[in-house]
Design a protein around this motif. Structure first.
Motif, PDB file in Angstrom:
ATOM      1  N   SER A  21       1.072  -0.902  -0.228  1.00 13.24           N
ATOM      2  CA  SER A  21      -0.457  -0.324   0.006  1.00 13.24           C
ATOM      3  C   SER A  21       1.088   0.888   0.088  1.00 13.24           C
ATOM      4  O   SER A  21       1.931   1.247   0.257  1.00 13.24           O
ATOM      5  N   CYS A  22       0.598   2.034  -0.873  1.00 11.23           N
ATOM      6  CA  CYS A  22       1.098   3.334  -0.414  1.00 11.23           C
ATOM      7  C   CYS A  22       0.290   4.704  -0.305  1.00 11.23           C
ATOM      8  O   CYS A  22      -0.827   5.154  -0.866  1.00 11.23           O
ATOM      9  N   ALA A  23      -0.211   5.454   0.786  1.00 12.81           N
ATOM     10  CA  ALA A  23      -0.335   6.313   1.418  1.00 12.81           C
ATOM     11  C   ALA A  23       0.554   7.403   1.490  1.00 12.81           C
ATOM     12  O   ALA A  23       1.433   7.846   1.481  1.00 12.81           O
ATOM     13  N   ALA A  24      -0.500   8.117   0.566  1.00 15.01           N
ATOM     14  CA  ALA A  24      -0.260   9.688   0.286  1.00 15.01           C
ATOM     15  C   ALA A  24      -0.858  10.914   1.230  1.00 15.01           C
ATOM     16  O   ALA A  24      -1.818  10.745   1.991  1.00 15.01           O
ATOM     17  N   SER A  25      -0.608  11.943   1.503  1.00 14.30           N
ATOM     18  CA  SER A  25      -0.317  12.885   2.809  1.00 14.30           C
ATOM     19  C   SER A  25      -1.675  13.796   2.177  1.00 14.30           C
ATOM     20  O   SER A  25      -1.831  14.167   3.289  1.00 14.30           O
ATOM     21  N   GLY A  26      -0.975  13.710   0.882  1.00 16.69           N
ATOM     22  CA  GLY A  26      -2.229  14.579   0.564  1.00 16.69           C
ATOM     23  C   GLY A  26      -3.106  13.793  -0.670  1.00 16.69           C
ATOM     24  O   GLY A  26      -2.907  12.828  -1.031  1.00 16.69           O
ATOM     25  N   SER A  27      -3.857  15.330  -1.233  1.00 16.93           N
ATOM     26  CA  SER A  27      -5.188  14.523  -2.299  1.00 16.93           C
ATOM     27  C   SER A  27      -4.015  13.485  -3.503  1.00 16.93           C
ATOM     28  O   SER A  27      -3.185  14.412  -3.932  1.00 16.93           O
ATOM     29  N   ILE A  28      -4.361  12.378  -3.857  1.00 17.17           N
ATOM     30  CA  ILE A  28      -3.475  12.419  -5.369  1.00 17.17           C
ATOM     31  C   ILE A  28      -4.431  12.433  -7.130  1.00 17.17           C
ATOM     32  O   ILE A  28      -4.378  11.782  -7.609  1.00 17.17           O
ATOM     33  N   THR A  74     -10.480   8.900  -3.593  1.00 18.47           N
ATOM     34  CA  THR A  74     -10.923   9.276  -2.244  1.00 18.47           C
ATOM     35  C   THR A  74     -10.344   9.222  -0.983  1.00 18.47           C
ATOM     36  O   THR A  74     -10.070   9.395  -0.091  1.00 18.47           O
ATOM     37  N   LYS A  75      -9.068   8.300  -0.915  1.00 22.16           N
ATOM     38  CA  LYS A  75      -8.680   7.484   0.082  1.00 22.16           C
ATOM     39  C   LYS A  75      -7.003   8.006  -0.219  1.00 22.16           C
ATOM     40  O   LYS A  75      -6.047   7.583   1.393  1.00 22.16           O
ATOM     41  N   SER A  76      -6.356   8.442  -1.236  1.00 20.45           N
ATOM     42  CA  SER A  76      -5.363   8.727  -1.025  1.00 20.45           C
ATOM     43  C   SER A  76      -4.775   7.874  -1.574  1.00 20.45           C
ATOM     44  O   SER A  76      -3.163   7.924  -0.968  1.00 20.45           O
TER      45      SER A  76
END
Length: 115
Positions: A21-28, A74-76
């Motif tokens: 998984s890759c989670a972004a700190s802001g919107s993608i 929606t979950k970035s």
């Protein structure tokens, strides 16, 4: 500035599965392309899979039919489901976010596939 944080790596036996998984700190939303790359010891970083904002995907020939990339704006997050893993899949896996004006990389997550 966007930070990308990968997770889900680890040690698995050949034939097993992992989900990165890759989670972004802001919107993608603004990133046209999100992708996964990998770098094995002594080798150059190579593309694994990419996915556009419209959902179009590209896979390296070596992972076609085994890996699946997905994206949740929606979950970035961007995920990489890896099945039927092989020892040659051993590498550090990096997440990338790219638009016409920006490019970001995560720090990477290690995947080790034992034979």
């Amino acid at each position: 500035q966007v930070q990308l944080v990968e997770s889900g790596g680890g040690l698995v036996q050949a034939g097993g599965s992992l989900r990165l998984s890759c989670a972004a700190s802001g919107s993608i939303f603004r990133f046209n392309v999100m992708g996964w790359y990998r770098q094995a010891p002594g080798k150059q970083r190579e593309l694994v899979a990419t996915i556009t904002s419209g959902g179009s995907t590209i896979y390296a020939d070596s992972v076609k039919g085994r890996f699946t990339i997905s994206r949740d704006n929606t979950k970035s997050t961007v995920n990489l489901q890896m099945n039927s893993l092989k020892p040659e899949d051993t590498a550090v896996y990096y997440c990338e976010a790219r638009s016409s004006f920006e490019q970001y990389w995560g720090q990477g997550t290690q995947v080790i596939v034992s034979s």
